[in-house]
Write an enzyme that holds these catalytic residues in place. Structure first.
Site, PDB file in Angstrom:
ATOM      1  N   LYS A 107       0.837  -1.195   0.000  1.00 16.52           N
ATOM      2  CA  LYS A 107       0.000   0.000   0.000  1.00 16.52           C
ATOM      3  C   LYS A 107       0.878   1.254   0.000  1.00 16.52           C
ATOM      4  O   LYS A 107       0.669   2.174  -0.769  1.00 16.52           O
ATOM      5  CB  LYS A 107      -0.908  -0.042   1.232  1.00 16.52           C
ATOM      6  CG  LYS A 107      -1.863   1.110   1.361  1.00 16.52           C
ATOM      7  CD  LYS A 107      -2.802   0.879   2.543  1.00 16.52           C
ATOM      8  CE  LYS A 107      -3.546   2.153   2.899  1.00 16.52           C
ATOM      9  NZ  LYS A 107      -4.438   1.982   4.045  1.00 16.52           N
ATOM     10  N   GLU A 143      10.543  -4.672   4.647  1.00 20.10           N
ATOM     11  CA  GLU A 143      10.634  -6.060   4.191  1.00 20.10           C
ATOM     12  C   GLU A 143      10.315  -6.167   2.703  1.00 20.10           C
ATOM     13  O   GLU A 143      11.034  -6.815   1.934  1.00 20.10           O
ATOM     14  CB  GLU A 143       9.633  -6.947   4.961  1.00 20.10           C
ATOM     15  CG  GLU A 143       9.946  -7.138   6.435  1.00 20.10           C
ATOM     16  CD  GLU A 143       9.315  -6.072   7.325  1.00 20.10           C
ATOM     17  OE1 GLU A 143       9.035  -4.947   6.825  1.00 20.10           O
ATOM     18  OE2 GLU A 143       9.116  -6.356   8.514  1.00 20.10           O
ATOM     19  N   GLY A 158      -4.862  -2.083   5.421  1.00 18.16           N
ATOM     20  CA  GLY A 158      -4.070  -3.211   4.910  1.00 18.16           C
ATOM     21  C   GLY A 158      -4.742  -4.554   5.134  1.00 18.16           C
ATOM     22  O   GLY A 158      -4.903  -5.363   4.212  1.00 18.16           O
ATOM     23  N   ARG A 159      -5.176  -4.805   6.377  1.00 13.95           N
ATOM     24  CA  ARG A 159      -5.748  -6.129   6.678  1.00 13.95           C
ATOM     25  C   ARG A 159      -7.172  -6.279   6.148  1.00 13.95           C
ATOM     26  O   ARG A 159      -7.790  -7.321   6.329  1.00 13.95           O
ATOM     27  CB  ARG A 159      -5.680  -6.390   8.182  1.00 13.95           C
ATOM     28  CG  ARG A 159      -6.327  -5.327   9.044  1.00 13.95           C
ATOM     29  CD  ARG A 159      -5.909  -5.461  10.506  1.00 13.95           C
ATOM     30  NE  ARG A 159      -6.318  -4.316  11.306  1.00 13.95           N
ATOM     31  CZ  ARG A 159      -5.664  -3.160  11.374  1.00 13.95           C
ATOM     32  NH1 ARG A 159      -4.577  -2.968  10.659  1.00 13.95           N
ATOM     33  NH2 ARG A 159      -6.081  -2.175  12.149  1.00 13.95           N
ATOM     34  N   GLU A 214      -4.788  -7.257  15.174  1.00 14.64           N
ATOM     35  CA  GLU A 214      -4.255  -5.938  14.823  1.00 14.64           C
ATOM     36  C   GLU A 214      -5.380  -4.903  14.919  1.00 14.64           C
ATOM     37  O   GLU A 214      -5.140  -3.736  15.190  1.00 14.64           O
ATOM     38  CB  GLU A 214      -3.636  -5.954  13.422  1.00 14.64           C
ATOM     39  CG  GLU A 214      -2.597  -4.850  13.244  1.00 14.64           C
ATOM     40  CD  GLU A 214      -1.820  -4.935  11.938  1.00 14.64           C
ATOM     41  OE1 GLU A 214      -2.148  -5.765  11.080  1.00 14.64           O
ATOM     42  OE2 GLU A 214      -0.877  -4.156  11.791  1.00 14.64           O
ATOM     43  N   HIS A 242      -5.195 -34.092  17.579  1.00 14.70           N
ATOM     44  CA  HIS A 242      -4.133 -34.999  18.024  1.00 14.70           C
ATOM     45  C   HIS A 242      -2.997 -34.252  18.689  1.00 14.70           C
ATOM     46  O   HIS A 242      -1.905 -34.785  18.849  1.00 14.70           O
ATOM     47  CB  HIS A 242      -3.634 -35.834  16.842  1.00 14.70           C
ATOM     48  CG  HIS A 242      -4.727 -36.672  16.272  1.00 14.70           C
ATOM     49  ND1 HIS A 242      -4.928 -37.977  16.648  1.00 14.70           N
ATOM     50  CD2 HIS A 242      -5.723 -36.355  15.410  1.00 14.70           C
ATOM     51  CE1 HIS A 242      -5.996 -38.443  16.013  1.00 14.70           C
ATOM     52  NE2 HIS A 242      -6.502 -37.474  15.267  1.00 14.70           N
ATOM     53  N   LYS A 255       9.361  -1.045  14.385  1.00 12.62           N
ATOM     54  CA  LYS A 255       9.899  -0.683  13.060  1.00 12.62           C
ATOM     55  C   LYS A 255      10.941   0.406  13.203  1.00 12.62           C
ATOM     56  O   LYS A 255      12.017   0.356  12.599  1.00 12.62           O
ATOM     57  CB  LYS A 255       8.768  -0.134  12.167  1.00 12.62           C
ATOM     58  CG  LYS A 255       7.866  -1.152  11.569  1.00 12.62           C
ATOM     59  CD  LYS A 255       7.016  -0.461  10.498  1.00 12.62           C
ATOM     60  CE  LYS A 255       5.840  -1.294  10.069  1.00 12.62           C
ATOM     61  NZ  LYS A 255       4.943  -0.594   9.163  1.00 12.62           N
TER      62      LYS A 255
HETATM   63  C1  G6Q Z   1      -2.453  -3.980   8.075  1.00 11.02           C
HETATM   64  C2  G6Q Z   1      -1.222  -3.356   8.487  1.00 11.02           C
HETATM   65  C3  G6Q Z   1       0.032  -4.023   7.977  1.00 11.02           C
HETATM   66  C4  G6Q Z   1       0.368  -3.694   6.531  1.00 11.02           C
HETATM   67  C5  G6Q Z   1       1.813  -4.126   6.269  1.00 11.02           C
HETATM   68  C6  G6Q Z   1       2.225  -3.899   4.839  1.00 11.02           C
HETATM   69  O1  G6Q Z   1      -3.543  -3.567   8.323  1.00 11.02           O
HETATM   70  O2  G6Q Z   1      -1.267  -2.021   8.185  1.00 11.02           O
HETATM   71  O3  G6Q Z   1      -0.016  -5.416   8.134  1.00 11.02           O
HETATM   72  O4  G6Q Z   1      -0.516  -4.320   5.659  1.00 11.02           O
HETATM   73  O5  G6Q Z   1       2.672  -3.446   7.136  1.00 11.02           O
HETATM   74  O6  G6Q Z   1       2.097  -2.564   4.498  1.00 11.02           O
HETATM   75  P1  G6Q Z   1       2.265  -2.110   3.030  1.00 11.02           P
HETATM   76  O7  G6Q Z   1       1.175  -2.701   2.206  1.00 11.02           O
HETATM   77  O8  G6Q Z   1       2.202  -0.612   3.043  1.00 11.02           O
HETATM   78  O9  G6Q Z   1       3.608  -2.601   2.548  1.00 11.02           O
END
Ligand code: G6Q
Length: 537
Positions: A207, A213, A268-269, A354, A385, A505
């Site tokens: 996003k 990462e 994001g989620r 989250e 199990h 972070k």
């Molecule tokens: C989700 C969070 C988080 C996000 C990641 C990736 O709700 O905000 O999990 O999706 O940190 O972020 P980017 O899509 O910006 O790389």
């Protein structure tokens, strides 16, 4: 000091009611009402939702609904669907529901109807997906694309992986899908170990297009690709982006034409039905993808319009709150009895934890009550199990969700009968257990009897659907999304920010140069300093 939540009339009567019913046995509830199994259930949108095996009475539910009303769940629900900026800490609308709104509907954000924008991106995704699936899109050397690697993390990874795994049955089997999320270089190395760059497409899903990462993996992917293809121009054929940040996407070398956009009103989620779902669409094709969107939308509409008493996400949210805030349950288990849903618990973990892992209310006050529950789970029957032991006979109360399908996608009798018999049996065993008398009647030696007693009275919900499908996956995802919303409203917190992930972070950014340059002075605590020194050596 008590907060507005614990001061509500409904909360106070719930507290009083809890003291009256906390010892109640499900067994006696079922004995008193022989229709309980049929009256404490909903059968909506093809989801049979059995919530009879809970430590609740009609009165419990009625006070819980009062609480939802008193806390304004209905008003907040309208506010969310109509695009009000309910993510107050970030001053944003929360409109993942717009991502699955049908063409022709209208949703306004800042004076603009966003539904045509959503459909323009969906059309672009469909066009691109069809080109990849048909082989029309050629790589730099003229070969069609065979491998698709999604690079993204958190919300830009968990939804796509979960949906790909869930819908694998419907996917183009000649294509290979890999998902790289971790900054651990082994994640990338293993994902491409058997791939050829001239047949591989990377989808950089981010996003913000700034996540450490994802940016590190994207750079490594570009180097890997260029080391085989040898020409900067190849990037345009082998890299596309899903992002809101066109400037950084083009700076990376990806043509803006090959960028699929979304918007700041999608968290994001909550983004697996935004362009973040591009890998899913390539896998299952636009028609099945539309099926998933239809399922999501159907559940959105159910949540938006059904009265609280008949509303699946509302009841899920309220039951979770009942155990979390009154029985002091710490966790909630989710056990899909379907192998295709094996990443669903991991997906739900982010969605729920989250979102509702917050200790401050919208007004900035500390809560004087528990909020977000720890979600966890594994597919059945595997968990039976291993860790189910603790749920049956341990000292902790763990409310459980079972998710199952009547028909398997793979008709291999007698597997489905065995699978579903186990799911149903687990709910029965948790609720009713096995008494001392029953164990004794089996001739068990006196000494062993306490070990073989199951006290029961352990709550579970069962969600029983027809068959795994894109539509049903969509319904399940939106069902939990809205349950999270209901709890967030009642707790008075903001489920749509994630400030808690920031500190780690920032600190990592400080430590990176300290690991890379041993001349750099370090001024942390003694434990952190020692770990850094150890790594430097
Ligand atoms: C989700 C969070 C988080 C996000 C990641 C990736 O709700 O905000 O999990 O999706 O940190 O972020 P980017 O899509 O910006 O790389």
């Amino acid at each position: 000091m008590s907060t507005t939540l614990t001061n509500t009339a409904a909360w106070k009567s719930l507290r009083k009611h809890f003291n009256e019913v906390k010892e109640i046995e499900m067994k006696s509830l079922f004995e008193k009402d022989e229709n309980r199994g049929k009256s404490f259930k909903l059968d909506e949108l093809g989801i049979y939702f059995d919530y009879s095996k809970h430590r609740i009475t009609d009165e419990t539910l009625s006070i819980l609904f009062d609480l939802a009303r008193e806390r304004g769940v209905e008003e907040r629900r309208s506010a969310m669907f109509s695009g009000e900026k309910i993510n107050t800490t970030e001053n944003r609308a929360v409109l993942h529901t717009a991502l699955r709104a049908p063409k022709g509907s209208t949703i306004m954000v800042d004076g603009r109807d966003i539904v045509p924008d959503v459909h323009a991106v969906l059309d672009k995704m469909a066009d691109f997906s069809n080109k990849i699936r048909s082989g029309e899109w050629k790589g730099f050397t003229g070969k069609p694309i065979k491998n698709i690697v999604n690079i993204g993390i958190g919300g830009s990874d968990l939804g796509p992986v979960m949906a790909y795994e869930a819908l694998k049955y419907f996917s183009a089997r000649e294509l290979v899908f890999r998902f790289v999320s971790n900054v651990d270089g082994s994640d990338f190395a293993e994902a491409v170990v058997d791939l050829q760059a001239d047949e591989t497409l990377f989808i950089i899903s981010s996003k913000t297009f700034t996540t450490l990462e994802t940016m590190a993996n994207a750079q490594t992917a570009r180097n890997w690709s260029l080391s085989q293809l040898g020409d900067q121009l190849s990037v345009a054929r082998h890299f596309v982006a899903v992002s809101t940040n066109e400037k950084d996407v083009t700076k990376f070398g990806i043509d803006a034409q090959n960028m699929f956009g979304f918007w700041d009103w999608v968290g994001g989620r909550y983004s697996m039905s935004a362009a973040i779902g591009l890998s899913t669409m390539i896998a299952i094709g636009p028609v099945h993808y539309q099926g998933m969107l239809n399922g999501l939308h159907e559940m959105d509409e159910h949540f938006r319009t059904a009265p609280l008493e008949k509303n699946i996400p509302v009841i899920i949210g309220l039951l979770g709150l009942w155990y979390n805030n009154f029985f002091d349950a710490q966790t909630q288990a989710v056990f899909p009895y379907d192998r295709y849903l094996h990443r669903f618990p991991a997906y739900l973990q982010q969605l729920t934890m989250e979102s509702n892992g917050k200790h401050v209310t919208l007004d900035g006050e500390l809560t004087d009550y528990q909020t977000g529950v720890v979600y966890w789970g594994e597919p059945g029957t595997n968990g039976q199990h291993s860790f189910y032991q603790l749920i049956h006979q341990g000292t902790k109360l763990i409310p459980t969700d079972f998710i199952g399908f009547k028909k398997s996608l793979n008709n291999l009798p007698p597997h489905q009968d065995y699978l579903i018999a186990n799911m149903i049996a687990q709910g029965e065993a948790l609720a009713f257990g096995k008494t001392t008398d029953e164990v004794r009647a089996e001739g068990v030696p006196e000494k062993l009897i306490p070990h073989k007693v199951f006290e029961g009275n352990r709550p579970s919900s069962t969600f029983f659907l027809d068959q795994m499908s894109p539509e049903n996956l969509g319904k399940l995802v939106a069902m939990y999304e809205h349950a999270v919303f209901v709890q967030g409203v009642i707790w008075g917190i903001n489920p749509y920010d994630q400030m808690g992930v920031e500190l780690g972070k920032v600190l990592a950014q400080n430590i990176i140069p300290e690991l890379q340059y041993s001349s750099k002075e370090i001024h942390h605590d003694s434990s952190t300093n020692a770990l850094i020194e150890l790594y430097r050596k």
